[in-house]
Every structure is written in structure tokens, then in C-alpha cells.
Design a protein around this motif. Structure first.
Motif, mmCIF file in Angstrom:
data_model
loop_
_atom_site.group_PDB
_atom_site.id
_atom_site.type_symbol
_atom_site.label_atom_id
_atom_site.label_comp_id
_atom_site.label_asym_id
_atom_site.label_seq_id
_atom_site.Cartn_x
_atom_site.Cartn_y
_atom_site.Cartn_z
ATOM 1 N N LEU A 189 -13.756 -9.132 -17.387
ATOM 2 C CA LEU A 189 -13.573 -10.545 -17.724
ATOM 3 C C LEU A 189 -12.136 -10.991 -17.466
ATOM 4 O O LEU A 189 -11.905 -12.105 -16.970
ATOM 5 N N ASP A 190 -11.162 -10.150 -17.775
ATOM 6 C CA ASP A 190 -9.757 -10.483 -17.501
ATOM 7 C C ASP A 190 -9.524 -10.670 -16.013
ATOM 8 O O ASP A 190 -8.877 -11.635 -15.593
ATOM 9 N N THR A 191 -10.042 -9.762 -15.210
ATOM 10 C CA THR A 191 -9.830 -9.859 -13.763
ATOM 11 C C THR A 191 -10.612 -11.038 -13.178
ATOM 12 O O THR A 191 -10.153 -11.657 -12.215
ATOM 13 N N LEU A 192 -11.755 -11.365 -13.755
ATOM 14 C CA LEU A 192 -12.519 -12.526 -13.308
ATOM 15 C C LEU A 192 -11.705 -13.805 -13.543
ATOM 16 O O LEU A 192 -11.606 -14.667 -12.662
ATOM 17 N N ARG A 193 -11.073 -13.910 -14.721
ATOM 18 C CA ARG A 193 -10.238 -15.076 -15.027
ATOM 19 C C ARG A 193 -9.041 -15.175 -14.089
ATOM 20 O O ARG A 193 -8.559 -16.264 -13.795
ATOM 21 N N GLN A 194 -8.580 -14.028 -13.613
ATOM 22 C CA GLN A 194 -7.433 -14.004 -12.693
ATOM 23 C C GLN A 194 -7.853 -14.259 -11.244
ATOM 24 O O GLN A 194 -7.011 -14.307 -10.359
ATOM 25 N N GLY A 195 -9.152 -14.384 -11.011
ATOM 26 C CA GLY A 195 -9.633 -14.705 -9.674
ATOM 27 C C GLY A 195 -9.896 -13.515 -8.777
ATOM 28 O O GLY A 195 -10.210 -13.680 -7.600
ATOM 29 N N ALA A 196 -9.758 -12.311 -9.299
ATOM 30 C CA ALA A 196 -10.015 -11.103 -8.509
ATOM 31 C C ALA A 196 -10.878 -10.148 -9.334
ATOM 32 O O ALA A 196 -10.400 -9.132 -9.834
ATOM 33 N N SER B 189 -15.248 -2.120 -12.932
ATOM 34 C CA SER B 189 -15.005 -1.916 -14.371
ATOM 35 C C SER B 189 -16.247 -2.255 -15.179
ATOM 36 O O SER B 189 -16.610 -1.535 -16.111
ATOM 37 N N LEU B 190 -16.884 -3.353 -14.809
ATOM 38 C CA LEU B 190 -18.098 -3.766 -15.514
ATOM 39 C C LEU B 190 -19.228 -2.773 -15.266
ATOM 40 O O LEU B 190 -19.927 -2.376 -16.207
ATOM 41 N N ILE C 61 -15.736 -3.870 -20.129
ATOM 42 C CA ILE C 61 -16.283 -5.223 -19.979
ATOM 43 C C ILE C 61 -15.147 -6.242 -20.072
ATOM 44 O O ILE C 61 -15.074 -7.191 -19.280
ATOM 45 N N GLU C 62 -14.244 -6.032 -21.016
ATOM 46 C CA GLU C 62 -13.106 -6.944 -21.169
ATOM 47 C C GLU C 62 -12.204 -6.924 -19.942
ATOM 48 O O GLU C 62 -11.692 -7.979 -19.522
ATOM 49 N N ARG C 63 -12.012 -5.746 -19.317
ATOM 50 C CA ARG C 63 -11.219 -5.670 -18.082
ATOM 51 C C ARG C 63 -11.847 -6.519 -16.988
ATOM 52 O O ARG C 63 -11.158 -7.244 -16.264
#
Length: 162
Positions: free
Chosen positions: A30-37, A42-43, A26-28
Motif C-alpha cells: 500500500l505504501d509503494t502504491l501511494r508512491q506510484g510504484a 510484497s503483497l 500488505i502495508e508495504r
């Protein structure tokens, strides 16, 4: 001890490791969402792992714990499983045809919060009793499922629709 004299990991530790793996997925996302991709896979993998994890607890772990007198703690866990399941269903809907990844991200943050509250009770109360309460056969069955068991098609947790 397992073969070769190496200490065997407790059931509680194995189940906690699954918690960390699910949270990490889930954290992966969210990290990739913040990076725009956003890595929605992963979710989705994390939620599949969480559904499987809920199944193994409800099918293998909770019945013997309930029989050992832990009715109230198990009841709380079942209720919270329902909350988690409904939260995942909501995320699935957001990732459906419309692909609302931002809303899915907000819901994923909420899911992580629910998991944190749930796991902070489950790990010290439920998991510490797993090796103590489960007999050898039940423990072996749970260990086998941990290794390669799959969520049965169509299975839904007991509290999903309450």
C-alpha cells in the motif's frame, strides 16, 4: 527454556509475529502504491504467508483446541479464514492479466481490515491457549512447521467456498 537457559518464545508469540509480518507486507504494498510504484511482490508474498499461516492453524493448532472444548472459537476462526481466503482470491484476480493495482489496493485495505478484526479475536482467545492445550508432540510439530513448513500444493482452507 531452550538450550543455554534462554527462554523459548511461546507458540502464541510466534504466531503473533507471523501476523505482524503478513500485515507488514500488505502495508508495504500500500505504501509503494501511494508512491506510484506498487511493489506487488510484497503483497503476493504476504498473501502466500497468510495462506501458509491459515494452513498451519487449521492443520496443527485448531484440532487440539477443538478437542479441548474450544469448538465455538475455532468455528469462528474457520469462518473468518474463509473470508480472508476469498478476499485474497479476489486480489489475485485483480493482479492477474489486467493488473488493476488501484483496485487491488482497495482490496488490500479491506484485507487488512478483515485481518485486524480476525487477529483481535484470535490472539487473545486462541493463541493464549496454544501452549497450554497442545501436548509436547503437537507443539513440536507446530514449531517445526513454523520454522520451515510449506503450504501443500492445492490446499484450500475449509471455509473458502462457503
Amino acid at each position: 527454556m531452550s538450550a543455554g537457559g534462554v527462554p523459548r518464545i511461546t507458540l502464541g508469540a510466534a504466531l503473533e509475529a507471523e501476523h505482524r509480518e503478513i500485515d507488514g507486507g500488505i502495508e508495504r504494498f500500500l505504501d509503494t502504491l501511494r508512491q506510484g510504484a506498487p511493489d506487488t511482490e510484497s503483497l503476493l508474498r504476504a498473501m502466500g504467508g497468510l495462506r501458509r499461516h491459515i494452513y498451519l492453524e487449521e492443520a496443527f493448532l485448531f484440532p487440539p483446541l477443538k478437542d479441548a472444548g474450544m469448538t465455538m472459537p475455532v468455528f469462528v476462526m474457520l469462518r473468518e479464514h474463509g473470508e480472508l481466503w476469498r478476499a485474497m482470491d479476489g486480489i489475485d484476480a485483480l493482479l492477474g492479466d489486467a493488473q488493476d493495482e488501484d483496485a487491488a489496493g482497495r482490496s488490500a485495505v479491506e484485507l487488512l481490515s478483515l485481518l485486524d478484526k480476525h487477529n483481535s479475536k484470535e490472539e487473545p482467545i486462541i493463541y493464549t491457549k496454544a501452549d497450554e492445550v497442545l501436548d509436547a508432540d503437537a507443539s513440536a510439530e507446530l514449531r517445526i512447521f513454523l520454522t520451515d513448513g510449506e503450504l501443500p500444493d492445492g490446499w484450500v482452507c475449509s471455509g473458502a467456498h462457503t
